[in-house]
Write a protein that holds these residues in place. Structure first.
Motif, PDB file in Angstrom:
ATOM      1  N   GLY A 200       0.698  -1.303   0.067  1.00 49.58           N
ATOM      2  CA  GLY A 200       0.025   0.043   0.043  1.00 49.58           C
ATOM      3  C   GLY A 200       0.754   1.384  -0.017  1.00 49.58           C
ATOM      4  O   GLY A 200       0.166   2.324   0.153  1.00 49.58           O
ATOM      5  N   GLY A 201       2.059   1.049  -0.361  1.00 49.56           N
ATOM      6  CA  GLY A 201       2.981   2.313   0.036  1.00 49.56           C
ATOM      7  C   GLY A 201       3.457   3.045  -1.527  1.00 49.56           C
ATOM      8  O   GLY A 201       3.310   2.359  -2.431  1.00 49.56           O
ATOM      9  N   VAL A 202       4.537   3.823  -1.219  1.00 54.34           N
ATOM     10  CA  VAL A 202       5.134   4.577  -2.476  1.00 54.34           C
ATOM     11  C   VAL A 202       6.464   4.158  -2.560  1.00 54.34           C
ATOM     12  O   VAL A 202       7.323   4.473  -1.460  1.00 54.34           O
ATOM     13  CB  VAL A 202       4.750   6.157  -2.131  1.00 54.34           C
ATOM     14  N   ALA A 203       7.519   3.673  -3.511  1.00 55.60           N
ATOM     15  CA  ALA A 203       8.665   3.655  -3.460  1.00 55.60           C
ATOM     16  C   ALA A 203       9.353   4.864  -4.037  1.00 55.60           C
ATOM     17  O   ALA A 203       9.002   5.317  -5.011  1.00 55.60           O
ATOM     18  CB  ALA A 203       8.788   2.560  -4.585  1.00 55.60           C
ATOM     19  N   VAL A 204      10.434   4.929  -3.259  1.00 55.18           N
ATOM     20  CA  VAL A 204      11.078   6.479  -3.592  1.00 55.18           C
ATOM     21  C   VAL A 204      12.613   6.150  -3.650  1.00 55.18           C
ATOM     22  O   VAL A 204      13.129   5.354  -2.777  1.00 55.18           O
ATOM     23  CB  VAL A 204      10.886   7.258  -2.366  1.00 55.18           C
ATOM     24  N   LEU A 205      13.225   6.358  -4.863  1.00 53.95           N
ATOM     25  CA  LEU A 205      14.562   6.254  -4.808  1.00 53.95           C
ATOM     26  C   LEU A 205      15.280   7.346  -3.852  1.00 53.95           C
ATOM     27  O   LEU A 205      15.199   8.558  -3.827  1.00 53.95           O
ATOM     28  CB  LEU A 205      14.990   6.957  -6.195  1.00 53.95           C
ATOM     29  N   ALA A 206      16.272   6.529  -3.009  1.00 59.48           N
ATOM     30  CA  ALA A 206      16.748   7.441  -2.070  1.00 59.48           C
ATOM     31  C   ALA A 206      18.207   8.096  -2.577  1.00 59.48           C
ATOM     32  O   ALA A 206      18.751   7.644  -3.435  1.00 59.48           O
ATOM     33  CB  ALA A 206      17.180   6.630  -0.704  1.00 59.48           C
ATOM     34  N   HIS A 207      18.261   9.474  -1.914  1.00 61.45           N
ATOM     35  CA  HIS A 207      19.501  10.121  -2.212  1.00 61.45           C
ATOM     36  C   HIS A 207      20.359   9.782  -3.655  1.00 61.45           C
ATOM     37  O   HIS A 207      21.399   9.351  -3.524  1.00 61.45           O
ATOM     38  CB  HIS A 207      20.657   9.882  -1.167  1.00 61.45           C
ATOM     39  N   PRO A 208      19.626  10.214  -4.761  1.00 61.25           N
ATOM     40  CA  PRO A 208      20.381   9.924  -5.804  1.00 61.25           C
ATOM     41  C   PRO A 208      21.640  10.346  -6.083  1.00 61.25           C
ATOM     42  O   PRO A 208      22.368   9.832  -7.075  1.00 61.25           O
ATOM     43  CB  PRO A 208      19.186  10.588  -6.890  1.00 61.25           C
ATOM     44  N   ARG A 209      22.084  11.450  -5.619  1.00 62.66           N
ATOM     45  CA  ARG A 209      23.255  11.886  -5.904  1.00 62.66           C
ATOM     46  C   ARG A 209      24.448  11.115  -5.169  1.00 62.66           C
ATOM     47  O   ARG A 209      25.702  11.017  -5.603  1.00 62.66           O
ATOM     48  CB  ARG A 209      23.599  13.208  -5.484  1.00 62.66           C
TER      49      ARG A 209
END
Ligand code: MN
Ligand code: MN
Ligand code: MN
Length: 294
Positions: A200-209
């Motif tokens: 039920g959640g959202v996937a977020v790419l962490a700290h791309p830099r």
């Protein structure tokens, strides 16, 4: 440090306070220095109104954090930071606003944890002849009681007097192709968004830099992440240059990704990634909390 601009949620808040989001931080449930409750208190004291505790590959801190969040009156959003691999890179994906009691997700995390312990024991076995000390116990201690990785074995080797520093530990024993170089059992990047979405959640790419990739490679990775169902990326990250924030904002706009905000706080004593210090989201981005359901 500049005081971060408050980020508007676009919704009227119940109290007079302005919402301030911090959607990336760590407690003692993984590699942070503060207990979940101490962390939540600190966040509240620093004006954070919406917090996600995103410990590495565990939800063990959630219940304690939730109890304190209710006491101090801040909103806790379910969170986790999952490691995975993309080509030869280790990538971190933050999951937000999922059901923290979802059985399938808990089972997937437990399997991942079992695999990581198995790897740690394998590293220890491979290195056991080079030190008289119990390297596994020492590495676990350096990992704060959680599953140790190679940096913790490096600390153990230093303490055991086998090497003098981190560099030597990797050069002789832990680096690529050395005795203690046991492959990590990370899941593939393409699998992770479904883990989070199914709960039920959202996937977020962490700290791309932080992956030190070229822009071309980063775009390629983001394409794969989106193809797998990834919906958001961190844009406003504490300690990051304004140039990098601008670069990521442009990337999020072009890719149509929601934008997230976080400090990646691990403990006091690192003011550049203190709780609540993420810069404001640049204009023209859709904040990740627009997709929150709870
Ligand atoms: Mn960490
Ligand atoms: Mn990370
Ligand atoms: Mn982190």
């Amino acid at each position: 440090m500049t005081i971060p601009e408050p980020v508007s949620s676009g919704q009227p808040s119940q109290t007079a306070e302005i919402p301030r989001y911090d959607l990336h931080c760590h407690s003692t449930a993984s590699d942070g220095a503060l207990s979940p409750s101490a962390l939540v208190e600190r966040a509240a004291g620093r004006g954070v109104t919406h917090l996600a505790l995103t410990d590495h590959d565990t939800l063990d801190g959630f219940a304690e954090a939730q109890a304190t969040a209710e006491e101090v009156g801040i909103r806790l959003i379910a969170g986790i930071e999952l490691s995975c691999q993309w080509k030869s890179n280790t990538i971190h994906i933050v999951g937000l606003d999922f059901d923290p009691f979802d059985e399938k997700l808990l089972q997937r995390i437990a399997t991942q944890n079992t695999n990581r312990w198995q790897r740690a024991r394998e590293i220890a076995t491979k290195l056991e002849k080079i030190a008289s000390a119990n390297l596994l116990d020492m590495a676990v201690e350096f990992a704060g009681g959680t599953v140790p990785g190679r940096p913790h074995f490096a600390q153990a080797l230093i303490k055991a007097g086998v090497v003098t520093d981190h560099g030597e530990a990797f050069k002789k024993y832990l680096g690529t192709g050395k005795k203690g170089d046991v492959k990590a059992f990370w899941p593939e990047l393409a699998d992770i968004p479904a883990w989070i979405k199914e709960a039920g959640g959202v996937a977020v790419l962490a700290h791309p830099r932080k992956y030190r990739m070229s822009a071309t490679k980063l775009r390629e990775m983001i394409d794969d992440f989106q193809a797998a169902g990834g919906q958001a990326m961190e844009v406003a990250v504490s300690g990051q240059s304004s140039g990098d924030t601008g670069f990521l904002a442009e990337m999020a706009r072009r890719k149509g990704l929601l934008a997230s905000v976080g400090s990646d706080f691990h403990g006091p004593g690192a003011p550049w990634c203190e709780l609540g210090t993420a810069p404001a989201l640049p204009a023209g981005l859709s904040p990740v909390w627009q997709a929150f359901q709870s």
